[in-house]
Design an enzyme around this catalytic site. Structure first.
Site, PDB file in Angstrom:
ATOM      1  N   SER B 136      -4.659   2.094  -1.253  1.00 23.15           N
ATOM      2  CA  SER B 136      -5.753   1.051  -1.412  1.00 23.15           C
ATOM      3  C   SER B 136      -6.185   0.437   0.141  1.00 23.15           C
ATOM      4  CB  SER B 136      -4.413  -0.066  -1.229  1.00 23.15           C
ATOM      5  OG  SER B 136      -5.490  -1.426  -0.892  1.00 23.15           O
ATOM      6  N   TYR B 149       3.228  -4.275   2.074  1.00 25.00           N
ATOM      7  CA  TYR B 149       2.156  -3.489   0.386  1.00 25.00           C
ATOM      8  C   TYR B 149       0.828  -2.552   1.376  1.00 25.00           C
ATOM      9  CZ  TYR B 149      -1.438  -2.906  -3.021  1.00 25.00           C
ATOM     10  OH  TYR B 149      -1.865  -1.720  -3.647  1.00 25.00           O
TER      11      TYR B 149
END
Lengths: 442, 246
Positions: B136, B149
């Site tokens: 990501s 995250y």
């Protein structure tokens, strides 16, 4: 998140849930108290698929569950797009039996709006080719509805604008075709009566549609280009087309890069465009062979064409007038539009065939559809047009609507009463609601 | 011989999109996820759409001790593996609950890294294969909005880069692709107001993954605009960055 329909008017801040499967839809419904509406690909023009409290984005349910090569029946989840079905099944020789003017509609949306296409006079609406649907009701039960089983639910749901429950899956019959090409015949009509006569003579044509110049006045009122179409057979194709039988060679997509400033579309520019377009059509009169995308979906080639109307968006007016009153009603409406000087270049005239459905839009007669940029005077013009349509026994297409009032809806359509009674009795009224259903008191 | 692809985390939007992209090109597809029977309709979908050969496999990315057996149990060692396993959690919870924080870190980093270690070693033994890790852009710089995250994804991105280096240096025939999707319209981002120009549809990500594998790419941003955005974000001096909310 901020959502709108394709017309970008109205816009609303909506809480969106995107389930991935049936269980996800069930739990969203179970957790919901204030009502929700399912949304497909957002191609309804107005507020049909908006609910600020909860909007269910059904695009996560886009599985194709089965395809029968013998009958052409496809079973799929509601979020599949017609574009997906064409991409998958046209190369195998199958095409949607009914398609609206964009292929970017979801299966669930096409059923909920009971969309129609250029073959309505011959084959009826989208619902005519739906064998069954699975509908999640307000009680949390999934019912399989068809013409034989749960026939009443089937009837109300096809064309029911998502207000009977959430359409989860459907079985749809595709039509066998030999190629992805269309034999088009273009016929210019200098006035409305000629255009209507062309439609009446073309009852046997598979497809027919008219582009109408809504700003032409006087003797030229209603001048149109009537386009007839047939699926081309293999022997119709040139060698070059033969090599691309299913029209798979990709064509570049153009998109509207920015919102047009609102002065880009004024009565002068539209009038000039219409005059040129009609003259060009007259020169091209006769037969030609074009790919299905250019024939059915000319606007899809321009992604986000809805932005040409600028930030304030636009509203589409679409009504159908019964056959006997069509000429008088259309003439009155075209006169009103020409007087207002507000018409757009995207105006469509189409002969519809007979249809008898509990709540669907189509009936035998002529339908007129056109866009208006959303301006201060637009609601007033709509009210005038609606009054004319009502006077001539016409009714309105809810998938396009954003401005109708509950009173005018009821004046136009005696079926509304039974629809709302069904909604109350089944419990759907409390659970399935959109901004449109609230505006129209459905 | 039919080529095959294994999708780990197949119940995600990106996982399914990748499965479709490979099935469309004739690959046999192995779908792996927790609660694999729930993938029955996705199996039907791949068959109806592409006539694909599809098998379903149970896997728990967090149960490291099961990973050897999971790989051994596959019908064939796949040519391509796409791992879309990931879990964002709620940042607020991740700031206070150590269990939640650990779950996010393990789901995005430890689990996928463990699976790739087992698969990479098997592929090296065979002498071919491609591993695709979905990481990501959140891993490129820690931000207040999702740093738990983001840090796990940063770990996974570094792991992929190191694994790629190891496998390329030794000419093992095994390649590693890092995919940085940016915003994607999925269940994970439901309800968020994402800018349209920066947001990819799952199908777009699936096709980008297929193309990256075909072309032997190392690192891809699904929408190229993200490369510039992340470059700019990385360049902001820390004394400024720490006061910003982006």
């Amino acid at each position: 998140m901020k959502l709108s329909g394709w017309g970008r008017f109205p816009q609303a801040e909506c809480a969106v849930v995107r389930p991935r499967d049936v269980a996800g839809v069930e739990s969203a419904l179970a957790r919901n108290a204030g009502g929700l509406i399912a949304r497909g690909n957002g191609r309804a023009y107005g507020d049909s698929a908006l609910n600020p409290a909860q909007t269910l984005d059904m695009r996560g349910l886009d599985r194709v569950l089965a395809f029968d090569e013998q009958t052409g029946q496809v079973v799929a989840e509601a979020g599949v797009l017609l574009a997906d079905l064409i991409e998958l099944f046209l190369p195998r020789g199958w095409f949607p039996s009914v398609t609206p003017g964009t292929k970017f509609v979801s299966l669930g949306g096409a059923i909920a709006s009971d969309v129609h296409g250029k073959n309505h006079h011959k084959h009826g609406s989208f619902g005519a080719f739906v064998d069954w649907i699975d509908v999640l009701g307000s009680d949390g039960v999934i019912r399989r509805a068809s013409r034989d089983e749960e026939a009443e639910l089937f009837g109300w749901t096809v064309g029911g604008m998502g207000l009977t429950g959430v359409i989860l899956r459907a079985a749809l019959r595709l039509t066998r075709v030999q190629t992805g090409w269309i034999k088009q015949t273009m016929r210019p009509a200098p006035d409305l009566a000629t255009a209507m006569a062309l439609f009446e003579q073309a009852q046997d044509a598979t497809y027919s549609v008219g582009w109408i110049d809504c700003l032409a006045s006087g003797a030229a009122t209603g001048r149109s280009l009537v386009m007839l179409g047939e699926h081309a057979t293999l022997s119709d194709l040139t060698e070059k087309q033969h090599a691309d039988r299913w029209v798979e060679k990709s064509r570049g997509k153009k998109s509207v890069p920015l919102d047009f400033p609102s002065f880009a579309l004024n009565s002068l520019s539209v009038k000039a465009f219409n005059t040129l377009y009609y003259a060009n059509g007259r020169r091209q009169a006769g037969a030609s062979l074009i790919d299905y995308d250019s024939y059915f979906y000319p606007l899809d080639a321009i992604l986000e064409w809805n932005r040409i109307y600028g930030r304030t968006g636009f509203a589409q007016f679409q009504c159908v007038i019964p056959l006997k009153a069509s000429h008088a009603g259309l003439t009155a409406m075209l006169g009103e539009i020409a007087r207002s000087g507000q018409g757009s270049f995207l105006a469509v005239l189409k002969r519809m065939g007979a249809q008898d459905s509990p709540f669907s839009f189509p009936m035998e007669g002529y339908t007129l559809a056109l866009d208006f940029p959303m301006r201060q005077q637009t609601p007033g013009l709509f009210a005038e047009l609606e009054a004319i349509a009502i006077d001539h026994g016409g009714r309105f297409y809810l998938a396009k609507d954003s401005l109708l009032t509950p009173e005018r809806l009821r004046l136009s359509d005696p079926r509304v009463k039974a629809f709302t009674q069904m909604r109350e009795a089944s419990g759907a009224a409390a659970r399935f609601r959109s901004l449109q259903s609230e505006r129209l008191a459905l | 011989m039919t080529q095959s692809v294994l999708i780990i985390g197949a119940r995600s939007d990106i996982g399914i999109a990748a499965a479709r992209a490979f099935a469309a090109k004739g690959y046999a597809v192995q779908l792996a996820a927790r609660n694999a029977p729930a993938l029955a309709d996705d199996r039907k979908d791949l068959i109806a759409r592409y006539g694909a050969q599809v098998s379903l496999h149970e896997v728990d990315a967090l149960d490291l001790s099961s990973h050897e057996a999971f790989v051994a149990g596959l019908p064939v060692l796949p040519g391509v593996v796409v791992c879309t396993v990931g879990f964002m959690g709620e940042q607020k919870q991740n700031e206070t609950s150590l269990a939640e924080m650990a779950r996010v870190m393990r789901s995005n980093f430890e689990g996928p890294a463990s699976l790739f270690t087992v698969l990479a070693n098997k592929m090296v033994a065979r002498g071919s294969g491609t591993l695709v890790g979905i990481s990501s852009v959140a891993g490129e710089r820690g931000r207040a909005a999702n740093y738990v995250y983001g840090s796990a994804k940063a770990g996974f991105t570094a792991f992929l880069s190191g694994l790629r280096n190891r496998l390329a240096k030794d000419k093992t025939g095994v390649h590693v692709v890092t995919v940085l999707p940016g915003f994607v319209r999925t269940a994970m981002t439901q309800g968020l107001d994402l800018p349209a120009k920066l947001t990819a549809e799952p199908a777009e990500v699936g096709n980008a993954i297929f193309k990256a594998v075909e072309k032997g790419k190392d690192v891809i941003y699904v929408r190229p605009v993200w490369q510039g955005i992340m470059l700019a974000i990385r360049k902001i001096p820390e004394f400024q960055f720490k006061k910003m909310s982006i």
